[in-house]
Design a protein around this motif. Structure first.
Motif, mmCIF file in Angstrom:
data_model
loop_
_atom_site.group_PDB
_atom_site.id
_atom_site.type_symbol
_atom_site.label_atom_id
_atom_site.label_comp_id
_atom_site.label_asym_id
_atom_site.label_seq_id
_atom_site.Cartn_x
_atom_site.Cartn_y
_atom_site.Cartn_z
ATOM 1 N N GLU A 1 -5.386 2.453 1.251
ATOM 2 C CA GLU A 1 -5.639 1.380 2.230
ATOM 3 C C GLU A 1 -6.281 1.956 3.477
ATOM 4 N N GLU A 2 -5.821 3.146 3.885
ATOM 5 C CA GLU A 2 -6.269 3.690 5.181
ATOM 6 C C GLU A 2 -7.774 3.943 5.223
ATOM 7 N N CYS B 1 2.056 5.004 9.043
ATOM 8 C CA CYS B 1 1.727 3.574 9.080
ATOM 9 C C CYS B 1 2.800 2.782 8.325
ATOM 10 N N ASP C 1 0.855 -1.196 0.000
ATOM 11 C CA ASP C 1 0.000 0.000 0.000
ATOM 12 C C ASP C 1 0.886 1.239 0.000
ATOM 13 N N HIS D 1 3.537 2.902 5.077
ATOM 14 C CA HIS D 1 3.242 2.463 3.712
ATOM 15 C C HIS D 1 4.353 2.901 2.742
ATOM 16 N N HIS E 1 2.899 -6.116 6.115
ATOM 17 C CA HIS E 1 2.852 -4.856 6.856
ATOM 18 C C HIS E 1 4.009 -4.862 7.827
HETATM 19 ZN ZN LIG Z 1 -0.970 0.310 7.335
#
Ligand SMILES: [Zn+2]
Ligand SMILES: [Zn+2]
Length: 379
Positions: free
Chosen positions: A129-130, A94, A69, A96, A154
């Protein structure tokens, strides 16, 4: 070659981290990723994605997809790293950016091996994705057409950079949103008997729905019901007519998800009726839980061990991840690799350890090469 690849990836990571973009607005990110793919003569598939990019290495079947992502979050970065976000209030909190970098690294390594690949590796640099819309967009434009299996990863701040974690079965939660409206009859605060107080009904509902996790499902089944918004009334001496609530329900399996939904509606409606009012539940399905296929988890663990990762047992967690949508169409697995951050995902001080990048890129490239051999054998 690999020291120069490390430099290329460090440069890509820095660029992505400094220029984070929110879900569905990843225009510059897409341009950057396309430029890196083109530089390595990697074939881009023009499927009409608004943001994000899909590319391929190798030819023919089987086809294995790898997904990363690419979107960021509306958070103002508070790390003291040398490559701070240059966009106020937007941050790759996050990781990504590191997912996209690792996938690019794997792509470069796979490109070197292109002649020897036993099929095709499809690279999905997925947007949004979020907000849980990107995987569905990619599926809609045909990103999975012809694909036999899919793998995704991830980063996990709680693991050290030599640790890999996954598990068969449920990996992330069904993430559903709820709204509840309680309707009563407004009255003077001094004469509640002449009305129906929706605030008292709402309070009873909130207490009662907490019994779902302890009385409706087994203690071994994870259920979280959180009411995160409660609004009603606008002054001190009037009982209002209505209360509005919002919240989220997290579960791990389709069966428990259905059971909780049913019980929630029953409790809400009947408490309101018992107290002379009315209540309605509105339920909005979010992404389902990731259900990892056992053979693919074992396979990913085997290859991880070969390239030097320690394998850690993973406890399912109740966050959401839209990779789950892919696993509704295809077999595959989602895994975690350690990013060793002192702060958690979505924290303004979240910062990955960049030493995770090269080993992860190498792992992903090995995983893809061996997966193609495995898929070819299973035919
Ligand atoms: Zn994430
Ligand atoms: Zn996130």
């Amino acid at each position: 070659m690999n020291s120069s690849l490390a430099d290329t990836l460090r440069e890509l990571f820095t660029t992505l981290h400094q220029h984070p973009e929110l879900s569905n607005q990843e225009f510059e990110t897409t341009k950057t990723l396309r430029a890196y793919l083109e530089k390595a003569h990697i074939r881009i598939l023009e499927l009409g994605a608004k943001t994000g990019v899909i590319a391929e290495i190798g030819t023919g079947s089987p086809v294995l997809a790898l997904r990363a992502d690419i979107d960021a979050l509306p958070i103002n970065e508070q790390t003291n790293c040398a490559y701070l976000s240059k966009t106020p209030d937007v941050m790759h909190a996050c990781g990504h950016d590191v997912h996209a970098t690792i996938l690019m690294g794997a792509a470069y390594l796979l490109k070197q091996q292109e002649k020897h690949l036993k099929g095709t590796v499809r690279l999905l640099f997925q947007p949004a994705e979020e907000n849980f819309t990107g995987a569905l967009q990619f599926i809609d434009i045909g990103a999975l057409n012809g694909v036999d299996a899919i793998l995704g990863l991830h980063n996990n701040p709680n693991l050290t950079i030599n640790q890999m974690a996954s598990r068969a079965g449920a990996f992330s939660a069904n993430v559903d949103r709820i709204e509840i409206t309680v309707t009563g009859v407004g009255a003077h605060a001094a004469r509640p008997e002449s009305g129906v107080d929706p605030i008292v009904i709402g309070a009873q509902i909130i207490s009662a729905i907490q019994t779902i996790s302890s009385r409706t499902v087994s203690g071994l089944d994870a259920v979280i019901v959180s009411i995160t918004k409660f609004q009603g009334g606008n002054t001190w001496n009037v009982i209002p007519e209505k209360v509005e609530m919002e919240g989220t329900v997290r579960t791990l399996t389709p069966e428990i998800r259905a059971k909780v939904k049913q019980q929630l509606a029953t409790i809400i409606e009947n408490i309101a009726i018992a107290m002379g009012g009315k209540a309605e539940l509105r339920w909005f399905d979010g992404p389902p839980s990731i259900i990892n296929v056992a053979e693919w988890v074992e396979f990913a663990q085997k290859v991880a061990k070969q390239v030097g990762y320690d394998i850690i047992d993973f406890k399912p967690q109740l966050g959401g991840e839209d990779f789950a949508h892919y696993l509704h169409h295809l077999p595959g697995a989602f895994i975690n690799l350690g990013s060793q951050s002192s702060y958690s995902l979505h924290h303004p001080k979240f910062q990955i350890n960049q030493d995770m990048i090269m080993p992860a890129a190498n792992y992903l490239s090995q995983l893809a090469q061996q997966a193609l051999i495995q898929l070819a054998q299973n035919r």
